[in-house]
Design a protein around this motif. Structure first.
Motif, PDB file in Angstrom:
ATOM      1  N   THR A  68       0.856  -1.170   0.000  1.00 46.65           N
ATOM      2  CA  THR A  68       0.000   0.000   0.000  1.00 46.65           C
ATOM      3  C   THR A  68       0.906   1.239   0.000  1.00 46.65           C
ATOM      4  N   THR A 125      -3.892  -2.053   8.042  1.00 45.32           N
ATOM      5  CA  THR A 125      -3.617  -2.740   6.776  1.00 45.32           C
ATOM      6  C   THR A 125      -4.182  -4.152   6.812  1.00 45.32           C
ATOM      7  N   ARG A 158      -1.008  -8.519  -1.755  1.00 42.62           N
ATOM      8  CA  ARG A 158      -1.178  -7.062  -1.795  1.00 42.62           C
ATOM      9  C   ARG A 158      -1.666  -6.537  -0.455  1.00 42.62           C
ATOM     10  N   TRP A 176      -3.627  -3.453   1.660  1.00 41.75           N
ATOM     11  CA  TRP A 176      -4.689  -2.473   1.460  1.00 41.75           C
ATOM     12  C   TRP A 176      -4.846  -1.645   2.729  1.00 41.75           C
ATOM     13  N   GLN A 181     -12.919  -1.453  -1.179  1.00 44.78           N
ATOM     14  CA  GLN A 181     -11.637  -0.822  -1.481  1.00 44.78           C
ATOM     15  C   GLN A 181     -10.962  -1.509  -2.665  1.00 44.78           C
ATOM     16  N   ILE A 182     -11.242  -2.792  -2.821  1.00 46.84           N
ATOM     17  CA  ILE A 182     -10.654  -3.547  -3.932  1.00 46.84           C
ATOM     18  C   ILE A 182     -11.444  -3.298  -5.208  1.00 46.84           C
TER      19      ILE A 182
END
Length: 364
Positions: free
Chosen positions: A66, A282, A292, A294, A308-309
Motif C-alpha cells: 500500500t 492494513t 497485496r 490495502w 476498497q478492492i
C-alpha cells in the motif's frame, strides 16, 4: 484509500530534503526561502515486513505494498495568513492533505540560513501554529457571518450553528487548535466542511544533525514537551542521513543504520506514525498471482473493505474468509489454515483487524 501528508515548516528546515529521501523525486532543495513554489508530490510505498512473509507462503508472483502520498509544501513565514511569502497559496495547499508532518529544525549550521535567526524550535513551532490559527479564525468568522444572517430569517439550524461557531472562534482565539475542540456528533459534518488547518492531526519531525543521533540533542526535548501538551507525537530523524541511506545498496543499509543506533530508517518511522495519526490499518489479499496490502480506517467493516478492492466486491458481498496474520504464518498456507480451523467465515459487518489476510466471496 489515498492518504496524503503535507510536509510543512519554516523555509530551510529540511522539508524538501526529507521529501526527496521519501520519494526519490528529486525536488529542489536549496539554501534560500521558497525554492518550492508548486507543491511536489510523491507516492511512497508503506514498508511492511508482513508482505514478504505472506507472499512467501502464498508463493505469489508479485508483491504490491500500500502507499502514502507526501506533499512538499513551500516554507511558511510569519504573516503567511495575510499573504506574506505567497502564504495564502501555501496555506490553501494544506487544506488538501489528511495530516501534517511539521518539520522543525534542530541543527546548527552556519552554511544554512535560518529565516528567523538562530535555531529555536519552540519559536519556530509557534510561528507556524499562529499562522494556521489565524487562517482558521478567518474561515470560522466568514462562516459565522453567513450563519448569523440566516439565523435572522428564523432558520433554527443556523441559530444553533451560530452558537457552535462562536464557541469555536473563542476556542481558536485562546490559541487552542481546532482538533482539541469538543464538538457534538451532529456537528462533525459541519466541522469537516470548514476544512480547518488546525483540525488536522500533526506529527512533529525533528530534523537533527548526525552528531546528535540517536537521541536528538538538546532541542528535541523542547519539541517533545510541546507535542505532549497537545497530544501529538515526535519522530527524530536526520534528513541528510536519510538521503545518504536511500542512495546505499539495500544490503548495506542495516549496518549503516545500526552505526547510528537505529533499527529502522526515520522515513519508515515517519510513515508508520502517519498511519497511527489517522487510525489506519492494513489488511492483505494473497494468492499465486499477487500478495497485496490495502489501507482502511480502523473499524471498517468487511463489506466496506471489499469495496476498497472493487465496488462489485462490496455490492455482491457474500462473506470474507479471514485468517489473522499470526495464524497465517503459523499454518504456512491458506489450505493449512482451513485444515487447522483458523480460517474464519466473517459476515459483512465484521470489523477488519490489522493484519487480516482475507479472501472475499461475492456475487457478480
Amino acid at each position: 484509500m489515498a492518504l496524503a501528508c503535507g510536509i510543512v515548516g519554516l523555509p530551510n528546515v529540511g522539508k524538501s530534503t526529507l521529501f526527496n529521501a521519501l520519494s526519490g523525486a528529486g525536488a529542489e532543495a536549496a539554501n534560500y526561502p521558497f525554492c518550492t513554489i508548486s507543491p511536489n508530490r510523491g507516492i511512497v510505498p508503506v514498508p511492511d515486513r508482513r508482505l514478504a512473509e505472506i507472499a512467501q507462503r502464498a508463493h505469489s508472483a508479485t508483491i504490491t505494498p500500500t502507499s502514502v502520498e507526501f506533499v512538499d509544501i513551500a516554507g511558511l513565514v510569519k504573516g503567511a495568513s495575510e499573504g506574506e511569502g505567497l502564504g495564502n497559496q501555501f496555506l490553501a495547499q494544506i487544506r488538501e492533505v489528511d495530516a501534517i508532518v511539521h518539520v522543525v529544525r534542530c541543527f546548527d549550521n552556519p552554511d544554512v540560513t535560518h529565516v528567523a535567526g538562530a535555531v529555536d524550535p519552540e519559536r519556530d513551532i509557534e510561528i507556524i501554529a499562529t499562522e494556521l490559527l489565524i487562517k482558521d479564525l478567518q474561515t470560522v468568522d466568514r462562516r459565522l457571518e453567513k450563519a448569523e444572517k440566516l439565523a435572522k430569517t428564523g432558520d433554527k439550524t443556523s441559530r444553533e450553528e451560530v452558537g457552535l461557531l462562536q464557541a469555536l472562534s473563542a476556542h481558536l482565539n485562546q490559541g487552542s487548535m481546532a482538533r482539541s475542540f469538543d464538538v457534538a456528533e451532529k456537528w462533525i459534518p459541519t466541522m469537516r466542511a470548514l476544512s480547518l488547518l488546525t483540525a488536522k492531526p500533526v506529527v512533529y519531525a525533528a530534523n537533527v544533525s548526525e552528531d546528535d543521533l540517536p537521541g536528538g540533542g538538546p532541542h528535541v526535548g523542547t519539541i517533545r514537551a510541546h507535542a505532549e501538551s497537545e497530544g501529538a507525537d515526535v519522530v527524530v530523524f536526520c534528513a541528510d542521513l536519510e538521503m545518504q541511506l536511500v542512495e546505499l545498496p539495500e544490503e548495506d543499509r542495516e549496518d549503516f543504520l545500526q552505526s547510528f543506533g537505529f533499527e529502522s530508517p526515520g522515513l519508515d518511522r515517519l510513515i508508520h506514525q502517519a498511519y497511527h495519526l489517522l487510525d489506519l490499518i492494513t489488511f492483505f489479499t494473497a494468492g499465486p498471482k499477487e500478495t497485496r496490502a490495502w489501507t482502511i480506517r480502523r473499524g471498517t467493516t468487511a463489506a466496506k473493505a471489499a469495496g476498497q478492492i472493487h465496488t462489485d466486491f462490496e455490492r455482491g458481498f457474500i462473506r470474507a474468509e479471514t485468517i489473522s496474520y499470526d495464524d497465517y504464518l503459523s499454518a504456512g498456507s491458506e489450505a493449512a489454515a482451513r485444515e487447522l480451523g483458523v480460517l474464519r467465515s466473517e459476515g459483512r459487518e465484521y470489523e477488519v483487524k490489522d493484519g487480516d489476510v482475507i479472501l472475499f466471496r461475492f456475487n457478480v
